[in-house]
Design a protein around this motif. Structure first.
Motif, PDB file in Angstrom:
ATOM      1  N   ASN A 119       0.827  -1.213   0.000  1.00  0.00           N
ATOM      2  CA  ASN A 119       0.000   0.000   0.000  1.00  0.00           C
ATOM      3  C   ASN A 119       0.858   1.258   0.000  1.00  0.00           C
ATOM      4  N   LYS A 120       1.991   1.202   0.684  1.00  0.00           N
ATOM      5  CA  LYS A 120       2.900   2.347   0.712  1.00  0.00           C
ATOM      6  C   LYS A 120       3.449   2.619  -0.690  1.00  0.00           C
ATOM      7  N   LYS A 121       3.848   1.544  -1.387  1.00  0.00           N
ATOM      8  CA  LYS A 121       4.355   1.700  -2.754  1.00  0.00           C
ATOM      9  C   LYS A 121       3.262   2.186  -3.692  1.00  0.00           C
ATOM     10  N   ALA A 122       2.061   1.635  -3.549  1.00  0.00           N
ATOM     11  CA  ALA A 122       0.956   2.022  -4.429  1.00  0.00           C
ATOM     12  C   ALA A 122       0.552   3.479  -4.209  1.00  0.00           C
ATOM     13  N   SER A 123       0.567   3.937  -2.964  1.00  0.00           N
ATOM     14  CA  SER A 123       0.187   5.328  -2.713  1.00  0.00           C
ATOM     15  C   SER A 123       1.275   6.298  -3.170  1.00  0.00           C
ATOM     16  N   ALA A 124       2.522   5.842  -3.252  1.00  0.00           N
ATOM     17  CA  ALA A 124       3.603   6.694  -3.740  1.00  0.00           C
ATOM     18  C   ALA A 124       3.502   6.905  -5.254  1.00  0.00           C
ATOM     19  N   ASP A 125       2.924   5.917  -5.950  1.00  0.00           N
ATOM     20  CA  ASP A 125       2.772   6.013  -7.403  1.00  0.00           C
ATOM     21  C   ASP A 125       1.365   5.553  -7.784  1.00  0.00           C
ATOM     22  N   PRO A 126       0.349   6.406  -7.566  1.00  0.00           N
ATOM     23  CA  PRO A 126      -1.038   5.990  -7.788  1.00  0.00           C
ATOM     24  C   PRO A 126      -1.371   5.681  -9.244  1.00  0.00           C
ATOM     25  N   ASN A 132      -1.046  -0.922  -7.741  1.00  0.00           N
ATOM     26  CA  ASN A 132      -2.392  -0.933  -7.176  1.00  0.00           C
ATOM     27  C   ASN A 132      -2.948  -2.354  -7.118  1.00  0.00           C
ATOM     28  N   HIS A 133      -2.688  -3.116  -8.162  1.00  0.00           N
ATOM     29  CA  HIS A 133      -3.147  -4.508  -8.206  1.00  0.00           C
ATOM     30  C   HIS A 133      -2.438  -5.342  -7.131  1.00  0.00           C
ATOM     31  N   ALA A 134      -1.138  -5.098  -6.937  1.00  0.00           N
ATOM     32  CA  ALA A 134      -0.381  -5.818  -5.909  1.00  0.00           C
ATOM     33  C   ALA A 134      -0.915  -5.504  -4.513  1.00  0.00           C
ATOM     34  N   ALA A 135      -1.305  -4.252  -4.274  1.00  0.00           N
ATOM     35  CA  ALA A 135      -1.858  -3.872  -2.970  1.00  0.00           C
ATOM     36  C   ALA A 135      -3.177  -4.580  -2.704  1.00  0.00           C
ATOM     37  N   VAL A 136      -4.020  -4.670  -3.723  1.00  0.00           N
ATOM     38  CA  VAL A 136      -5.298  -5.365  -3.573  1.00  0.00           C
ATOM     39  C   VAL A 136      -5.060  -6.854  -3.337  1.00  0.00           C
ATOM     40  N   ASN A 137      -4.100  -7.434  -4.062  1.00  0.00           N
ATOM     41  CA  ASN A 137      -3.790  -8.854  -3.886  1.00  0.00           C
ATOM     42  C   ASN A 137      -3.267  -9.155  -2.481  1.00  0.00           C
ATOM     43  N   ALA A 138      -2.430  -8.257  -1.939  1.00  0.00           N
ATOM     44  CA  ALA A 138      -1.896  -8.459  -0.590  1.00  0.00           C
ATOM     45  C   ALA A 138      -3.023  -8.462   0.438  1.00  0.00           C
ATOM     46  N   LEU A 139      -3.980  -7.567   0.272  1.00  0.00           N
ATOM     47  CA  LEU A 139      -5.116  -7.537   1.186  1.00  0.00           C
ATOM     48  C   LEU A 139      -5.979  -8.789   1.022  1.00  0.00           C
ATOM     49  N   ASP A 140      -6.164  -9.217  -0.220  1.00  0.00           N
ATOM     50  CA  ASP A 140      -6.946 -10.428  -0.473  1.00  0.00           C
ATOM     51  C   ASP A 140      -6.290 -11.664   0.133  1.00  0.00           C
TER      52      ASP A 140
END
Length: 153
Positions: A119-126, A132-140
């Motif tokens: 999420n930190k990486k995704a928010s740094a480069d929206p 963004n897909h990796a952040a969703v996958n990590a939460l899933d």
């Protein structure tokens, strides 16, 4: 000639912990994050069913116990990564479900860390769709550990 200091690394936080409780600065900082996680669990106890799986204390015997790694990650989410308390409560509920499903606290701690960092990486480069897909996958992945199917966050 005076040099400008470059702001590298994490900002210093005041731990308010003496050497009797932590022998190094790293242990003291980790303890601060853990205590923040405990505070989150204590304040939101009504929103987190079975919170005693993460943290419990008994005043009569003056004992306390908890899953320090998970609590530390929750504290880091709240303080260091600036997640909202509601998001942290959601992650805490996912962690409890994963504990109930038989996962170890170390596995859950790693999954929460992965959620934090992606999420930190995704928010740094929206604009980056892969992040963004990796952040969703990590939460899933964390959600799937507990066998729950919530769409929150």
């Amino acid at each position: 000639m005076e040099q400008d200091k470059r702001g590298r690394g994490r900002p210093k936080i005041d731990t308010h912990i003496t050497e009797a409780y932590a022998s190094s600065r790293r242990q003291a900082v980790n303890a601060v994050y853990m205590y923040e996680g405990v505070e989150l669990i204590s304040v939101a106890a009504t929103e987190i069913p079975d919170s005693d799986l993460l943290w419990c204390s008994d005043a009569s015997t003056q004992t306390a116990g908890g899953k320090q790694g998970i609590l530390e990650q929750l504290g880091r989410m709240l303080i260091q990564d600036k997640f909202s308390p509601d998001d942290c409560i959601t992650i805490a509920n996912f962690a409890i479900q994963a504990l109930k499903a038989g996962h170890t606290s170390r596995e859950i701690e790693k999954a929460i860390r992965k959620v934090r960092l992606t999420n930190k990486k995704a928010s740094a480069d929206p604009e980056n769709e892969a992040l963004n897909h990796a952040a969703v996958n990590a939460l899933d992945e964390l959600r799937a550990m507990g066998g729950t199917d919530h769409t929150i966050l």
